[in-house]
Scaffold this motif. Structure first.
Motif: not given
Length: 223
Positions: A102-114
């Protein structure tokens, strides 16, 4: 019943609203004008039990209340406070592996998507209408789109191993993609549809959830 203060078409308000619908938490929308610099989404409990806000306007709402800043903090709080209501959305704190994913996914959304989705949309559309006479920068837009496209290849790899970004159950992180993902699709930026079968399958899944279909064209006045 909660009071949700925000613009019905604001991405941050939409994130909060979709979580409220997933968690089956009733709310009333109190519109804030999106051009007001102080008009940031926040939630206040009607019975005074707690207060959640992204702006200091409600710092004195309730001496015993809880005040949080940022739409993701609000969403996390709602999912944590009501774990058994509606969709779960966050892993159990005792599940170390699920919490790490979950932490890894949050980081990906915040840094790699938005960031890249926002830049691509801003350069492609928003500046054209918000700032009179300003033409979008194709160089900036192209760079953001290329980075976003590259990052979606990483998403394809992740989603080839599990149904959702943080595991086989939907989570807050998946829902966080909905507002900007919808905007990308609406303007013809098709990275969520063409970067691989798993990204396409995942996007079709989350974007067709009843909670999102209810608010995709604007957060309703009551939920």
């Amino acid at each position: 019943m909660l009071k949700l203060y925000g613009s019905s078409r604001c991405c941050s308000t939409a994130r909060i609203a979709v979580v409220l619908h997933e968690k089956q938490i009733g709310y009333e929308l109190h519109p804030l004008h999106p051009t007001n610099s102080d008009a940031q989404p926040h939630i206040v409990c009607l019975n005074g039990f707690f207060s959640i806000s992204t702006h200091e306007l409600f710092d004195q709402q309730d001496d015993n209340g809880i005040i949080l800043y940022g739409c993701r903090n609000i969403c996390q709080y709602l999912a944590t406070r009501y774990p058994e209501r509606g969709t779960k959305l966050i892993p159990d704190s005792t599940d170390t592996q699920a919490t790490e994913l979950f932490g890894q996914a949050k980081y990906a959304e915040n840094q790699s998507f938005e960031p890249f989705a926002k830049n691509a949309l801003y350069e492609t559309i928003m500046k054209r209408y918000v700032q009179q006479g300003f033409l979008p920068s194709d160089a900036i837009s192209g760079s953001a789109l290329q980075e976003l496209s590259n990052n979606m290849e990483g998403y394809e790899s992740i989603l080839s191993c599990r149904k959702y970004l943080a595991g086989n159950e939907i989570s807050l992180v998946d829902l966080y993609h909905l507002p900007y993902g919808e905007m990308l699709c609406n303007v013809g930026i098709d990275v969520l549809l063409t970067k691989g079968p798993n990204v396409s399958r995942w996007w079709a899944d989350i974007s067709s959830r009843p909670s999102w279909l209810t608010i995709r064209n604007g957060v309703p006045s009551k939920g």
